[in-house]
Design an enzyme around this catalytic site. Structure first.
Site, PDB file in Angstrom:
ATOM      1  N   GLU A 127      -7.137 -14.761 -13.741  1.00 39.27           N
ATOM      2  CA  GLU A 127      -7.250 -14.959 -12.292  1.00 39.27           C
ATOM      3  C   GLU A 127      -8.681 -15.360 -11.956  1.00 39.27           C
ATOM      4  O   GLU A 127      -9.606 -15.037 -12.707  1.00 39.27           O
ATOM      5  CB  GLU A 127      -6.905 -13.665 -11.552  1.00 39.27           C
ATOM      6  CG  GLU A 127      -7.923 -12.572 -11.820  1.00 39.27           C
ATOM      7  CD  GLU A 127      -7.412 -11.178 -11.505  1.00 39.27           C
ATOM      8  OE1 GLU A 127      -7.113 -10.945 -10.330  1.00 39.27           O
ATOM      9  OE2 GLU A 127      -7.332 -10.345 -12.434  1.00 39.27           O
ATOM     10  N   LYS A 129     -12.369 -15.266 -10.575  1.00 35.96           N
ATOM     11  CA  LYS A 129     -13.288 -14.175 -10.294  1.00 35.96           C
ATOM     12  C   LYS A 129     -13.966 -14.491  -8.967  1.00 35.96           C
ATOM     13  O   LYS A 129     -14.789 -15.406  -8.881  1.00 35.96           O
ATOM     14  CB  LYS A 129     -14.330 -14.065 -11.407  1.00 35.96           C
ATOM     15  CG  LYS A 129     -15.268 -12.885 -11.252  1.00 35.96           C
ATOM     16  CD  LYS A 129     -16.169 -12.774 -12.483  1.00 35.96           C
ATOM     17  CE  LYS A 129     -16.891 -11.439 -12.515  1.00 35.96           C
ATOM     18  NZ  LYS A 129     -17.763 -11.213 -11.362  1.00 35.96           N
ATOM     19  N   ASP A 131     -16.399 -14.444  -5.903  1.00 32.96           N
ATOM     20  CA  ASP A 131     -17.804 -14.103  -5.751  1.00 32.96           C
ATOM     21  C   ASP A 131     -17.994 -13.418  -4.402  1.00 32.96           C
ATOM     22  O   ASP A 131     -18.382 -14.035  -3.417  1.00 32.96           O
ATOM     23  CB  ASP A 131     -18.651 -15.373  -5.836  1.00 32.96           C
ATOM     24  CG  ASP A 131     -20.123 -15.057  -5.985  1.00 32.96           C
ATOM     25  OD1 ASP A 131     -20.448 -13.881  -6.240  1.00 32.96           O
ATOM     26  OD2 ASP A 131     -20.931 -15.981  -5.847  1.00 32.96           O
ATOM     27  N   TYR A 239      -6.904  -6.750  -6.646  1.00 30.76           N
ATOM     28  CA  TYR A 239      -6.624  -7.125  -8.037  1.00 30.76           C
ATOM     29  C   TYR A 239      -6.650  -5.948  -9.006  1.00 30.76           C
ATOM     30  O   TYR A 239      -6.460  -6.121 -10.205  1.00 30.76           O
ATOM     31  CB  TYR A 239      -7.599  -8.202  -8.511  1.00 30.76           C
ATOM     32  CG  TYR A 239      -9.059  -7.835  -8.347  1.00 30.76           C
ATOM     33  CD1 TYR A 239      -9.643  -6.879  -9.157  1.00 30.76           C
ATOM     34  CD2 TYR A 239      -9.849  -8.467  -7.383  1.00 30.76           C
ATOM     35  CE1 TYR A 239     -10.977  -6.546  -9.010  1.00 30.76           C
ATOM     36  CE2 TYR A 239     -11.180  -8.140  -7.228  1.00 30.76           C
ATOM     37  CZ  TYR A 239     -11.731  -7.184  -8.038  1.00 30.76           C
ATOM     38  OH  TYR A 239     -13.045  -6.847  -7.886  1.00 30.76           O
ATOM     39  N   LYS A 327     -17.265 -17.102 -17.394  1.00 30.16           N
ATOM     40  CA  LYS A 327     -18.084 -17.660 -16.331  1.00 30.16           C
ATOM     41  C   LYS A 327     -18.134 -19.184 -16.372  1.00 30.16           C
ATOM     42  O   LYS A 327     -18.103 -19.787 -17.460  1.00 30.16           O
ATOM     43  CB  LYS A 327     -19.517 -17.119 -16.442  1.00 30.16           C
ATOM     44  CG  LYS A 327     -19.645 -15.617 -16.261  1.00 30.16           C
ATOM     45  CD  LYS A 327     -19.095 -15.189 -14.926  1.00 30.16           C
ATOM     46  CE  LYS A 327     -19.698 -13.928 -14.383  1.00 30.16           C
ATOM     47  NZ  LYS A 327     -21.110 -13.947 -14.120  1.00 30.16           N
ATOM     48  N   CYS A 432     -54.739  -7.060 -23.475  1.00 34.39           N
ATOM     49  CA  CYS A 432     -53.938  -6.673 -22.316  1.00 34.39           C
ATOM     50  C   CYS A 432     -54.642  -7.078 -21.024  1.00 34.39           C
ATOM     51  O   CYS A 432     -55.780  -6.681 -20.785  1.00 34.39           O
ATOM     52  CB  CYS A 432     -53.693  -5.164 -22.311  1.00 34.39           C
ATOM     53  SG  CYS A 432     -52.912  -4.576 -20.794  1.00 34.39           S
ATOM     54  N   CYS A 435     -55.629  -3.787 -18.845  1.00 31.73           N
ATOM     55  CA  CYS A 435     -56.608  -2.766 -19.209  1.00 31.73           C
ATOM     56  C   CYS A 435     -57.594  -3.221 -20.285  1.00 31.73           C
ATOM     57  O   CYS A 435     -58.509  -2.472 -20.633  1.00 31.73           O
ATOM     58  CB  CYS A 435     -55.904  -1.488 -19.683  1.00 31.73           C
ATOM     59  SG  CYS A 435     -55.104  -1.669 -21.298  1.00 31.73           S
ATOM     60  N   CYS A 450     -49.427  -3.933 -25.497  1.00 30.81           N
ATOM     61  CA  CYS A 450     -50.726  -3.368 -25.188  1.00 30.81           C
ATOM     62  C   CYS A 450     -50.850  -2.039 -25.929  1.00 30.81           C
ATOM     63  O   CYS A 450     -49.947  -1.209 -25.898  1.00 30.81           O
ATOM     64  CB  CYS A 450     -50.833  -3.142 -23.685  1.00 30.81           C
ATOM     65  SG  CYS A 450     -52.133  -1.993 -23.210  1.00 30.81           S
ATOM     66  N   CYS A 456     -53.728   2.514 -19.997  1.00 32.90           N
ATOM     67  CA  CYS A 456     -53.390   1.262 -19.309  1.00 32.90           C
ATOM     68  C   CYS A 456     -52.712   1.592 -17.983  1.00 32.90           C
ATOM     69  O   CYS A 456     -51.654   2.207 -17.951  1.00 32.90           O
ATOM     70  CB  CYS A 456     -52.465   0.425 -20.173  1.00 32.90           C
ATOM     71  SG  CYS A 456     -51.976  -1.124 -19.404  1.00 32.90           S
TER      72      CYS A 456
END
Length: 754
Positions: A127, A129, A131, A239, A327, A432, A435, A450, A456
């Site tokens: 069936e 789908k 939205d 459904y 999809k 990083c 930091c 990091c 940090c």
DNA sequence: CAGCCTCGAGTTCC
DNA sequence: CTCGAGGCTG
């Protein structure tokens, strides 16, 4: 930006009218924003100020008062929102398929799962789908009594009044034969025609432009005033169903037909397919009609038709195994890459984010997109193979963007012809950006991390955010924005600080909090109450909240279930520490040895690591070994997770932080699983040999549903061995240990399927 | 030991 | 929602 309460009496009538109108719109918009997002656009303090001014104008100029005055809503303070509804049967999500081959795999998995049943033909429903927004509608004796949003799947919001305004949701079920109690599930949506009409009406009144039907439907459902919802002409396709007091159909197809007979609209493209070819043909048919359906769909859903087989096939974490959403291909768009920023996550992971010139993709304006990791930017996968034809991504490039699964924007391709002259490959930082600590990439790992730990600030904040997240402490009024602010202000450094917040600065804390932007008297008091309420916390939530690497929701639940209470968990992890350390050493030694062996002739077989290590190391106590083996014996917990856990609790600073936190808490012990009527609850079961009526995974799924633990090998902890023909060493071991052994039929009888 | 399955971590927009 | 990786199965 806050409007203050200037004297309203001095306003001219026309000025007051304009002002009143403006405030009405502002406050309405703020109300809407409040309910649609975690974080209001307007601070509570500003909101209160505007509201006071609004009411003051109303008092001074009673003639201006609108029929839909917001003053009516003062009693039910907008902050209360909608009541929560716990779904008796959770509302799950679906796994996705993107290619025809994914669907073929799905069907093949089904066939494999039921391969024992010779000649069984698996039929599937297909069936569109829709939205829109899922809703669950409860009918008692045929009467619509309550409707709820999906929410997080477990808890939704009570939107009964709004749902009652939808013509396609019957107040009273038609026909007969409906269960005494049934929760009908389906999708609320807005048709294209209605969406256009609404925008036309809105434009005529100089109102807002609605972006797309889905978001508009969502906004319409969350109106506090049902008369607004009623004007939106929302529609509903049924459904599925949740809780039912009695079984009312044998198959998915039959069940949905019945929903139709009872007065619901069911989708005209709902079809029963006898094989994969029919499923895919139906998918392509629906795809070809997509533009003429008159409402948005984003794919096709397939479900195993036979309801008893659905039950047997079972579920993964949040989705049924017996259904999948196929999809439609994602929409693509080209735009310019303006910059690449680096974000630092909870575990220190450096994640690159693309800053894009805003572009519309699938009805939404996208300005950020993920770039995954270092290699993705460089145009290689983590094995060094080229992706996108080896094209790297540079700042200034024209890039192709799509929304993966219609949600997460991703950069898919680069147009080399439009690459600006003089551009250089992106240099991924090795330091990083938050930091300044070194950012290290472990061998075989695709992410650079990091090394700063809690030094940090980014990691500290992310850890706190995780701590207050929905699956963890979930403190109302303390969302990610709020902890970030408190951390920046130095009010909260670590989770324990949350629980001392009320008295942080003596009795004046509440006042200080109100002086901060965005906090009013009410919201401050509410926050403290919410924090107090969370001092009682489920064990699984606490474990998850600690944010230990590799320990997510599922592992936390497994740990909680296994150890039952905090003290037992703590004792076990502490006890396991020496064994874990020794184990790591042994692993390292084996790696060295393995390298050497590989050098030699690649012939030397390495003996099982653990046994060898234990035998050679009498220094580790039996208890410690036992604790470590018990931990790593838990399903889903292996060496990596075990080490991460034990190490986290053993690490001094971290342990101290945990102890400070737990001192404020009352940890609720984990209750035994849903085992009413189960005769195998709490038992450890091992399956061995060939099972003739069940597949392995099916037997396991059933056992776990009944609260049993399924182990892979027989040990002294094993309570029961289910042996089929051809059982070998495990059976022998069971006999030696004096463990009860039964055959498959006896097992089926035991679990009530004999 | 490889392939499969599941879980964790990170991400966007509303 | 996807990707990567950990853990388990065959």
């Amino acid at each position: 930006m806050a409007d203050t309460e200037r004297d309203v009496a001095g306003l001219s009538e026309s000025a007051a009218r304009a002002e009143y109108q403006r405030l009405h719109e502002l406050l309405s918009a703020a109300d809407a924003a409040y309910f649609e997002k975690d974080n209001p656009e307007l601070s509570d303090a500003d909101y209160d100020a505007l509201k006071r001014r609004y009411l003051a104008i109303e008092a001074a100029f009673p003639d201006l008062r609108r029929a839909d005055s917001l003053s009516e809503k003062v009693g039910s303070a907008p902050a209360e929102g909608f009541a929560k509804v716990i779904h008796q049967v959770p509302m799950l999500s679906l796994a996705n398929a993107f290619e025809d081959s994914d669907v073929e795999d799905f069907v093949a998995r089904g066939k494999k799962f039921f391969e024992r049943e010779a000649g069984l033909r698996l039929a599937f429903t297909a069936e569109p789908k829709i939205d829109g927004l899922s809703a669950s509608l409860r009918y008692e004796k045929g009467r619509f009594v309550r409707g709820a949003t999906r929410g997080d799947g477990a808890v939704g919001e009570d939107i009964t009044a709004n749902l009652r305004t939808i013509a396609e949701i019957p107040d009273q079920l038609a026909g007969s034969g409906w269960p005494d109690v049934i929760e009908v599930r389906g999708e609320v949506y807005m048709s294209h025609a209605e969406f256009r009409a609404l925008n036309a009406r809105s434009a005529a009144e100089g109102g807002q432009v609605y972006v797309n039907p889905r978001n508009t439907a969502a906004g319409s459902l969350r109106q506090l005033d049902p008369s607004v919802t009623a004007k939106r002409n929302l529609k509903f396709f049924a459904y599925a169903w949740g809780h039912v007091s009695e079984r009312f159909a044998e198959t998915q197809f039959e069940a949905v037909q019945k929903l139709g007979e009872w007065g619901f609209t069911i989708n005209p493209h709902f079809k029963l397919c006898m094989n994969v070819e029919e499923m895919l043909a139906h998918y392509h048919l629906i795809e070809s009609r997509r533009a003429t359906l008159g409402y948005d769909i984003d794919g096709v859903v397939y479900k195993l038709d036979d309801l008893r087989l659905q039950e047997r096939w079972g579920y993964v974490a949040r989705a049924p195994r017996w259904a999948i959403a196929h999809k439609f291909p994602a929409e693509l768009a080209w735009t310019e890459l303006e910059a690449i920023d680096i974000q630092v996550g909870r575990t220190g992971a450096l994640s690159p984010v693309a800053r894009l010139k805003p572009v519309t993709v699938g009805g939404v304006v996208v300005s950020n997109a993920t770039l995954h990791n270092e290699d993705y930017i460089a145009g290689r996968d983590n094995e060094g193979n080229p992706i996108r034809g080896g094209k790297d991504i540079r700042v200034g490039d024209w890039v192709q963007v799509y929304r993966a699964g219609d949600v997460i924007p991703k950069v898919a391709d680069v147009d080399l012809d439009r690459r600006p002259a003089g551009s250089a490959p992106f240099q991924f930082p090795h330091i990083c950006p938050e930091c300044g600590s070194e950012a290290i990439r472990e061998e075989g790992d695709s992410v650079r991390r990091c090394s700063g730990g809690l030094i940090c600030p980014a990691q500290a904040v992310e850890k706190l955010r995780h701590f207050v997240s929905r699956a963890a402490f979930d403190i109302e009024g303390l969302g990610s924005k709020q902890v970030e602010q408190f951390h920046a202000d130095g009010w909260i450094d670590e989770p324990a600080d949350i629980f001392t917040l009320r008295d942080r600065h003596g009795p004046g804390t509440a006042q200080q909090l109100q002086d901060k932007d965005g906090w009013g008297e009410k919201s401050a008091e509410k926050l403290f109450d919410a924090i107090d309420a969370r001092q009682t916390i489920d064990l699984r939530r606490l474990i998850f909240a600690l944010g230990i690497r590799h320990v997510g929701e599922v592992v936390s639940a497994d740990l909680a279930r296994h150890y039952g209470n905090w003290r037992a968990l703590l004792a076990a992890l502490d006890q396991a520490y020496p064994a874990m350390e020794r184990h790591l050493e042994a692993e390292a030694a084996v790696l060295v040895e393995r390298a050497r062996a590989a050098d030699d002739a690649r012939k030397a077989r390495i003996k099982p690591v653990r046994a060898a290590a234990w035998a050679a190391e009498p220094a580790v106590s039996v208890q410690s070994r036992g604790a470590w083996d018990e931990l790593t014996g838990i399903e889903g917990i292996g060496d990596t997770v075990g080490v991460a856990l034990v190490a986290a609790f053993a690490q001094q600073a971290e342990r101290a932080s945990i102890n400070r936190l737990v001192a404020h808490l009352e940890v609720v012990a984990e209750e035994a699983p849903d085992t009413a009527g189960s005769r195998v609850a709490g038992k450890t079961v091992v399956f061995t040999g060939t099972l003739e009526k069940l597949t392995r995974s099916e037997a396991k799924a059933k056992a776990e549903r009944l609260g049993a633990k399924v182990a892979g090998s027989v040990s002294a902890n094993t309570d029961l061995v289910v042996a089929g023909p051809g059982a070998g060493s495990k059976l022998k071991q069971a006999e030696q240990l004096g463990i009860e052994v039964i055959d498959e039929d006896a097992w089926l009888a035991l679990v009530g399927e004999g």
